[in-house]
Every structure is written in structure tokens, then in C-alpha cells.
Write an enzyme that holds these catalytic residues in place. Sequence first.
Site, short mmCIF file in Angstrom:
data_model
loop_
_atom_site.label_atom_id
_atom_site.label_comp_id
_atom_site.label_asym_id
_atom_site.label_seq_id
_atom_site.Cartn_x
_atom_site.Cartn_y
_atom_site.Cartn_z
N THR B 152 0.87 0.91 -8.31
CA THR B 152 1.72 -0.12 -7.71
C THR B 152 2.34 -1.03 -8.77
O THR B 152 1.77 -1.23 -9.84
CB THR B 152 0.94 -1.01 -6.72
OG1 THR B 152 -0.26 -1.44 -7.35
CG2 THR B 152 0.61 -0.26 -5.46
N GLY B 191 -6.68 -2.46 -10.73
CA GLY B 191 -8.02 -2.92 -11.08
C GLY B 191 -8.53 -2.28 -12.35
O GLY B 191 -8.16 -1.15 -12.69
N GLU B 456 -4.35 0.14 0.56
CA GLU B 456 -4.42 1.55 0.95
C GLU B 456 -3.72 1.77 2.29
O GLU B 456 -4.24 2.41 3.21
CB GLU B 456 -5.88 2.02 1.03
CG GLU B 456 -6.56 2.03 -0.35
CD GLU B 456 -8.08 2.09 -0.24
OE1 GLU B 456 -8.56 2.68 0.73
OE2 GLU B 456 -8.75 1.54 -1.12
#
Lengths: 699, 699
Positions: B152, B191, B456
Site C-alpha cells: 500500500t 509493518g 485487508e
Amino acid sequence: MAPHTDFAHKLRPAPPDGATIIKCERLGSDLDADQLGQYLHGKTYIDRQQRILDIVKREKLFDKTQQTNLSRPDRYKLGLARGKRLRQLQDVHRWDDEDFVMAEYLVDDVQPYHLHISLFTAALREQTNDEQRAYWMPKVVSWEIIGAYAQTELGHGSNVRGIETEARWDPQSQHFILHSPHLTASKWWNGTLGRTATHAVVIAQLLLPAESGKTDVKYQSHGPHPFIVQVRDTKTHQPPNSIIVGDIGPKYGYAPMDNAYMLFDHHRIPHSALLSRYSQLDLLTGVYTKSKNPSSLYGQLTRGRAVIAMHARLVLARAVTVAVRYLSIRRQFHDRDDPHKQGPELSVLDYSTVQIRILPLLATTFALHYSGLAMRQLYERTRNSSASDGDRVSENADMATLMELHSTSAGLKSLATELAANGIETCRRAMGGHGYGGGTGLIQLNADYLSKPTVEGDNWMITQQVAKYLIKKVKEHAHSLKGQALNKTEENLKDYLYSRTREPNFKVLEDDATLVQAFNWRMSWLASRAYDAREVQRRPWNSLLVEFHKLSRAYSQAMLVSNFHTAIASAAVQELPTTTRNALTDLFRLFALNTMDHEAREFQKSGAVSSDTLDEVSDTVLSLMTKIRPHAVKLVDAWALPDYLLDSALGRYDGRVYEDLFNRAHVLNPLNKVTFNPDYRNDEIVLGSGDVGNIQAKL
Amino acid sequence: MAPHTDFAHKLRPAPPDGATIIKCERLGSDLDADQLGQYLHGKTYIDRQQRILDIVKREKLFDKTQQTNLSRPDRYKLGLARGKRLRQLQDVHRWDDEDFVMAEYLVDDVQPYHLHISLFTAALREQTNDEQRAYWMPKVVSWEIIGAYAQTELGHGSNVRGIETEARWDPQSQHFILHSPHLTASKWWNGTLGRTATHAVVIAQLLLPAESGKTDVKYQSHGPHPFIVQVRDTKTHQPPNSIIVGDIGPKYGYAPMDNAYMLFDHHRIPHSALLSRYSQLDLLTGVYTKSKNPSSLYGQLTRGRAVIAMHARLVLARAVTVAVRYLSIRRQFHDRDDPHKQGPELSVLDYSTVQIRILPLLATTFALHYSGLAMRQLYERTRNSSASDGDRVSENADMATLMELHSTSAGLKSLATELAANGIETCRRAMGGHGYGGGTGLIQLNADYLSKPTVEGDNWMITQQVAKYLIKKVKEHAHSLKGQALNKTEENLKDYLYSRTREPNFKVLEDDATLVQAFNWRMSWLASRAYDAREVQRRPWNSLLVEFHKLSRAYSQAMLVSNFHTAIASAAVQELPTTTRNALTDLFRLFALNTMDHEAREFQKSGAVSSDTLDEVSDTVLSLMTKIRPHAVKLVDAWALPDYLLDSALGRYDGRVYEDLFNRAHVLNPLNKVTFNPDYRNDEIVLGSGDVGNIQAKL
């Protein structure tokens, strides 16, 4: 490379950028946001906001950029420093109370002195006798002493009569003996008391000697009473050995506030500690007297509820402002029905699944505004009329309405805080991924506001008060339809009871006034059912609580719809330009119809609206949203929330969303100034520091 | 006085204390919680939990008491230390993957290595060719490199095809040139990448030369492709000058996770960086080839969705466990119908307004359990059957069902994460005042879990997939009712289409099987309406999204009800003792009927259930709750959530709620070790320290 010289410096967002988009949004609507803002807030408020803003935004202590990177103990320290600075500024600029409240609002961080200013001051002003007031108020106003209000306990919240702390009168020494018989008697949650306060108003069961025996004295409880108690030494700021007091630790929000626990071990306080405006204990005779609380308390409560609704609308307006601005800028996918799929992707706010979550909340901000305003005006009118030689008839009518509001405003507190608390989260989720980040500016607001649905009356429990009042009113009018209706609610109930056998099936899509009627009809139907279940069928109270909650909700929704409708028909709105007037009317319809859509079965079953009409409501809601969409950015602009308050990358007025998000990450985030050692075989955390075990030591 | 020697030490809660109450609660039900727990989790899981628990709870680094008092930078440091320790323990105790997952779960704090273990490892395992896999996997497994997954971007989330990062093939130098053309191309949210990772799988648009001109080369995009990129130096842990990477800053939750931003400035990576299992670029000819992704990905996705449902049920079980235990202990007011009002006040869990919020959520944990389990079993069956010589017919049926689940499981993800996220907050509010405190043990869980409704696949957006599938299926069967139904959904749709003119009005209060039928009927009715609106009336897709969302919700609710019903009829449940079996049946009915009550109008309008029957549902829900109430504590015990995991004063197994709350405040809170200076005329914060300006310096 330093952030300011690296290659990111020359990068711009892909076109069209947020600044361009939001300019186009504003150009696309001829609604005058400034004018609407003045109409909503009043010129005094807008001017005050600007005046105070210019002062507080210059203060380094009120800089918000690093707040979320501080530990909870540091948040308290910062809060204390900010509270001091606010008071210093008040002295310098000679702020009045409303100026100070505005400053607190804009700085947007609760400060540890807050309960001193609010509950403690109010308690001393309201509950002292003249002598006590003359002694204490100068110390309170000058902050020579800092006070808190200690009512709730570890084991007791809403049921004040059940509190355990005892104040036992000892006639020999002429002292009260404050004592906590159990751990659950510990005072709990009391703001400002944990680390800050020197004094507290302590609510304790007043125990007085009932009869004298040979070896012991029997005591009788006279219920909870307020006592003023010094809890910390003026010099050392330490409590005496007979008091244990401290901060209860981290909570969901309100990090800078020192909510307290406090225990007493036979702590002695003088006779003068009993706040004696409403209850007196004669020092010489030991005779206890109690006067009834005056009816002005109804007004106080109404005013408090009005404040809750007005506060809720601004909190919600803040979340909606951030969401509307960001979602008009954010693009995602092309329209599925667009065969070309060229050019920029669709604005997220153009998706009906996003509109249905955000635009009814935009309408809700206005609904809350008008009901808060109506309550505030009613309060002010009754306060003035009781002091003057006004129109007797309207004064009586006002008092009846005020009495009604006293009983039913609990429902509005419940609904308003629920709408706002849930609304913030709805806005956050609608913003997708970025809604989870600090760039929303909503994290702290969200965490702080989550306290509201449970404090000052749990949102579910207090709805019983509404049911109790309405059942009583149905009972009064059920058997004699000729009795006089003293207020609007009684009128609505009578209308219903008079014609309950028919199903009015209001044509709510044709005439706005019928929307109000439909809401009143459904409320009356539920009230009548509740009366029937409780008074006729004699069902257990506890088995009806869920129905009572629905009744309270229906009542409060009817109140919001009715006040909104009255407002848009008012002269003030009729004088606004057509675009603004139409937008307000569309927002009214959206609020009413969207609420109706969610509660459709009750409207149908009560006969308020036919099933066929209800079937059309969803589509009408969709088309109303299409009409409101072009004005959405201007409508949130009207709430006039300064960027300084919002502190939001997503919600900035100028639309520079991505530039701000990147700046917060790349320039402001202190974590990026440290290089870490990710090798798991090595316990060092900061690379090259040899800091093995440092972080474990903080546990 | 020190906390351990002062007078609070000898105080106990007012009787009856929590320990006594919760013992009585357990004595009052003959349900075997351990046995139910074994049935739910399986013995392997319960044993594993105990074995890993014994290890992790001994580790000082995993002590949770001071976590909420740390700053966000310290939370990252602690996370890194904990991640290292987890991996060290894995080496020492030779944990397998499930052991490691269990340890992460019990420690209950996301660690910065998490994306290395999950997405990065999965991407390298799935998307590499044999040679790449042989090269990279040993480094990945040994944590020699730490990786992240960078998909993303700042300006692009769900629409992966819209990402801006480019990987341009330069045939001369035989390198890809990674580049971020705009600020919005910055990778975002990734992350483990912010401060921890050395490598990342980067998703970028593959640009290949389309044709050679005289002076320049035209490029053509082949869509997003994965590349492995070293982002930090092995020794200095610094990125090269052509990469900017860092942590995005504080978020709602996940404080220890370093979510990243990352930009490329013509950063060169070798030909071998393109992960080449599904797409290859011939180094010599420059020819690009692409194979279709294998159908096993359907299974992967199904497995992922099953994990989401199973995770949601444990998250919700945690909130419900805390709420049920605390609310059975907490007392508030006497029953209004009790004329004597003597003895202890009423248990809060005995109020119907509290039961209606908590007990349906208790039922929801079981509903989510059975659907998660059903999906997991289906996934495992299809995986096994494709590898063996199984029964061809059932294998085809399984594949058809799996294909269906691939389309429709989006709806379950949406509903399950919404139920859990909203459920935590509902439990919190039902706990009143103490629900706002750290003693809930829910603050971090709440903040972390709020990410789930939007990551998600945004919960609202993905429901379009369900509608798309169901509209297609209605289309297939609308005109030829003789076509074969390949799975249960098609069967339900056919049943409905065959007899759509009638209104079955299922007697849902008489027979559990009709409950399932009613949910299927209502879902089919909505599916048929959606088909009609889109395919017959040709309405714009965007105008139908709200209806599609309702359809997806109805479909997923039908799935939950159906799987729950199948489970309680299974042999495994029939073998359980009567009390347990009855409790599970009551929970099934409660879940189904309470859901029906909230969606009553759809059931009525579709003809699934008559209005008269629906009128009785609310009362049936109340009486079901009365039946479940005595077993509530035992039922949450069955979820077997250890105190170490819960970290909750309110939810402790032994009921010592008030003792624990007081201990956290009086003994553990570091703020109480400091004495402050509340005099606003003095800028000193800590009394006697002269620390003027210290806290401002942290801003």
C-alpha cells in the site's frame, strides 16, 4: 540525510492534489459558509474563538505535535504545566469564564485543574451557607486552594445512596470522623484529586447519634452529605496519615487528568466542614435540620443537559469535518459503470456506502444543535421570568415544560452521547486505512469522548427516568381525555390516546410537518404500550427495561426532529439565502428519514407510517444525500473548527492531506531519529549503544 | 507511608466480596466448563496453551504491568526486545510455528518482527521461483535478514492496480529502476519496515520497453509485480541515499509496530529482484511471460478468512469474559419491585438492559467459532483431496463450495470484524464507570482491534464481492429452475426462486431448523431484489451499494446461523452432558433470534417470518437470557482465557476485582511516587525540583 534536504523535499502529490480538489469543492457550491457559521454560533462566539485562538496558538506549551509521543506520567506533567499557563493567561488577558472555557476547548487537552474550576467551585457555590461561602470562595477563585469533588467510590457509582464512606458526628469532641469501613468505600474516579488537589468536597453518609446507651452510642444514617476536607498539606503537598490518596492509573483517555482513589482512617474534621446550605447540624443541641432542594435545581440540570447536547454536536462536527474533507479528496477506483475508466478515480465521498455513513451524521450535528439550543433558551427564559414580572401564563407553561425536561432530558443525554461517540468511530472507519492513523487528529478526542456514554448517568440506566415520566403522564390522561395538557408531550400523548384506534399513516414524504407527527405518534404508541405493560399487566419493572430504553430513544428522537423542524421554519432561517435554507431543509429531512429508516418497524407497527411509504424512505434518503453532497465541504466549514483545534492532517482546511501526513512521519516523528539493532541474537536495542536491559528496567 | 504498611493494607471489600460471589456463580451451575473448553479448543490447543504459558509468564520482559505507562518510542523498543526474546525462546524450546503463534498471542503485544514472520515469509515462499527460494528462504528462516511487505501507498490502498511506484527495466544495465514519481507513491503502513527491516518485498508497476524510438524508449506498464529489495545496510542499518524510509508515527493502536513510509529515487535493483514464480522477464531477450495464478489461492484466501473469524471469536470472548465476570460481581441498586430493599444490591448482570447487551455477544462467540471451524475444515479437506485419490464427486462439490466461499467469505470478514470490534465497545460500556479504566484489560485490545474493520479489505467495500456473486447465481437460476445447484447457496436461491410468490412464514419459535430456513429465505429475497435492480432495472452500481451491503450482511448472518445449527446437531455435541447441550442450544437460539429481532423488517417483508411471530421474538430473547444467565460465568470460563492473557482486574478468574483495582492504583502506578507543585504562580512541576521548562522541552 536530514529530512529537509533529501529527495522527498521536491516531491508533490499526484494530481489532482488535495488543495486543488478542495478548492473545486468550495467553488462548486454557492453556500455561504461564513454566514451560516455566524448564524449557528453567533458573532460573539466566532469573535471570541478568533481572539482566544490568536493567543493560545502562540504558546509553545500548547503545541500539540509531540503529545502522542509522551508517556502517561509526562502527559500529567504537561497537563499541569498547561493548566498553570491557562490560568496565567487568564490573569494577563483578564479572560472571563467563557473566554477561559474557549481556551480550554481550543487547547483541547483536559488539564488537572478542571474539576477545581467546574464541580468543586459549583459545589462550594451551591451548597455552602453564607458564612462558609464568604470564607471559601475567595480561596477557590484565586486558586489559593485547589479542590476536587469526591463522590463516587470503588464499589458505588450511580447509586449515590449506597456510598460507604462515613462521617460520624462525635458530640464530645465536636468533630466529624470520616472513615472508610471497607476497601470498596475508597473514593474513586474523582478528577483533580489524585495528585493536584489540596482540598475536596467529600460526600459521606452523615451518621448522628440516635440514642445513648450505657456503654455505646447507636448511630443513625441521614444519607449522603457534602463535607469540605483538606487532603494535603499546604507546604509539603502530602496527605496526613489518616488519609490515603493517589491517582488510579491509565485510562482509555484523559491522560493528563489525575482521577483519584482516597481512603479515610478515622480522619477528624471540624463541625464547619459540613456544607450547610440545605442541611444543618446545630453545634450546641445536636439537632439536625434539612430543607428541601429548591426547584432551581431543575433548571441547573436542564442547563447541564443542554451543555451535553451542545458539546456532543461540536465533537461530532469535528469528526464529520475531518471525514468530509478527507473523503472528498481521497480517490479510490473508477465507477464500475464507467466504460472508459480514464482520468482521476472516484472521490470516496461519491460512493453511496460512504455517504450513508457520513452525511446523516452531518445532519445529526445540526439536529443536536437545535435541541441543545432549545433547552438552553428555555432554561434562560425560566431563569429570567422567575426574577421578573413576566407573563404569568407563559411562565407557568415554561415551568411545566422545564419539569418535563427535568425528567426526560436524561433520554437526550443518553441519545446525544451515543450518537456522538458512535459517530466518531463511524467517521473513522469510513476513512479506511488512514482513519487508523494519528493523522486523523481524532485519536484523543475518541478516547476522551468514550467516557461520556457512562459518566453522569449511564446511558442505559437513565432511560428509566424517561419511561417513568411518560408512564405517569399516560396514566394521568388515559382515563380522562379532557384533562388539560400542560406541555407538548402531554398534548402528543393525548392526541394519540384520543385516536389510538386509527392508523394515521402520515404521508411523511409529502409534508415535513407530518414527519414530526409520525415521530410523536410512534413515541406515544410506545409510551402507551409501556403504561399497559407496567400499570395494567403489572409486569416486573426489570423485565421491561429494554422496552423502556426503546421508549426513551423514540422520545428523544422525536424531540430532535421536532426542534429541528421548528428551527428551519423560524424567521432566522427564512432570512438566510435560498441555498442555505434548502440545505438545512434537506439536512432536516435526511436526519428524520434516515432515523425512521433504522426504526422502520416501530413506525409501521404503531400505524404512524404505512409499509409502502416506508419502502420509499431508503431511496428518498439516497436522493437527499445526492442533493447535499455538493455542499458537504461548505456545510462542515460552517461549523468553523480551526485547524489548530482539529490538529488533523486529513481534515485540514486547505486540503494538503498527503503533504501533512508525510511531514508528521518524516519530519516530526522522533522514532526516526534513532537507529535500531534488529539482530535477535544481540539484546542491544539502539544500534551501537550497548543498552542491553535498559528497556526491561522500565517494566 | 509506603503502600505495603499503610492502613489500606488491612481493608477488605464490603461483603459479599467478588471472590465469594464468583464462587457462588460457579456453584450455581452444573455445567462442566473444562469439558466444554476441551470440546471447543481441542486437547492439543489447551495443552499447548498451558505449556507456553508456563514459559512466557516467567519472563520479566513480558510483564504487562507498566506497559500503559510507557511512551510510544519506548513501546517500540520494548516490542523489539520482546520480539528478540520470543525468537530466543523459540530456539531454546524448539517451538514449532503454532507454539510461536501461541506465545505471541499470550504475550499479547504485537512485535516489530511480525510482518517478517507472516507476510514477508509467505510472499517469498509463494512468489519466488525455485532458485530464488533456495537463495532467500534460509536467510529468512534464520532471521539473518528481516523483511517486510511493501504494497500500500500513501495515495492507494484497496485498489492495488492504482499504485504509483514504478519498476522500469533498463535493458542496457540489466537493472530495474525503482522510482516514486510523486509523494503519494510513498509506501505507507507497511509493518516492520519503519525501523526494523533490512529487506522488503516491494510491489511496483513493472514498466517494460514497448518500442524503441530514435531518442527515447516508450514504456508500457504490465501491472503490479513483487520485487525483493534490500532497504538498509547490513552493518549500519541505514538506507542508501536513493531510499527514504521511516516510521509513520503514532496510531490508534499497535504502538510497538513500526509501520513505514518509503520512497525511491531511481533506486537500482538487479534482474534477480523480480520474484519470478508467476511472471518472468527473460534477461537476454527481454521477453515477458506471465502464468495464471493457481486455484490454490482460493484455498489460501478461505484459510485466511477462517483465521479472521477464529481470531474475532477469541477477541470477543475476551471482552465478554471480562464483562460477564465483573458484571456478576458488581452490584447496583435494589430491584425496584423489591419492597424491602434489604441485603446486597442486585447483580448488574441481572438487569435485562445489561443482559441484552452481553449475552447475545456471548452467543456470538460461539457462532463465530462454528463458522470459522467450518471454513477451516473445508479448506483442509480440499487441500487433502487435491493431493490424494479421494471421492471425485465430493471433491468437486467441495471445490464448488470453496469457489463460493472465495467470493462470499468477504462478507464474513466484514461481519465478523464488525461484530467483534463493536462487541468490545458494547461490553466496555455495559461495565459503566470501571469500563473506562485500565482495569478492564481491554484498552490495548480495543485500540489494536479497531484496525480490523478497515484492513485487508474495507468492511463496506468488500461486501460488493458478495453481491456480485449472488447476483450472478440468481441470474443463472432465475430462468431455468432445472439447472443443478452446485452448493448450498445455490440450493437456497433455487428454493426461493421456485416458490417466491408464497410467503412461507416459518414458525421460527417452534422449530430450530426453520430458523435456518428463515435466514436463508430472507437472504435469497434480498439477492433476488439485488438481481432485479441491477440486471432487470439496470440501475447504476453505485446507487445499489447500500442494498448490496445489506445483502452481504444477510448472507453472512445466514452462514453463521446455519453453521451454528449444524454444529449443535452434530455427534460431538450430542455426546456432551445435557446442561452443556441445552446451553449451546439456548445460545444458538439467542444468537439467531436476537439477530432476527434487529433485522425484523427484512424478515417480515420477505415473508420469511410473520409479523405476529416477530412480535414474540423479543420476549423469547428475554426468556432465553434468563435460562443462560445462571451458566454465564461457566460459559466464559470454557473459552479458557488465562488471567495472564486477560491482564484484567475486572475479569480475573478469582473475582478479586476491587483488590486488584486498588493494587494497580496504589502499588503499581508510578505517578503516585512523585509529589507535584499545584501553585499556578510557580512554573515548577515536581515539588522542590525547580524543573521549570523541563516538560516544555519535550514538545
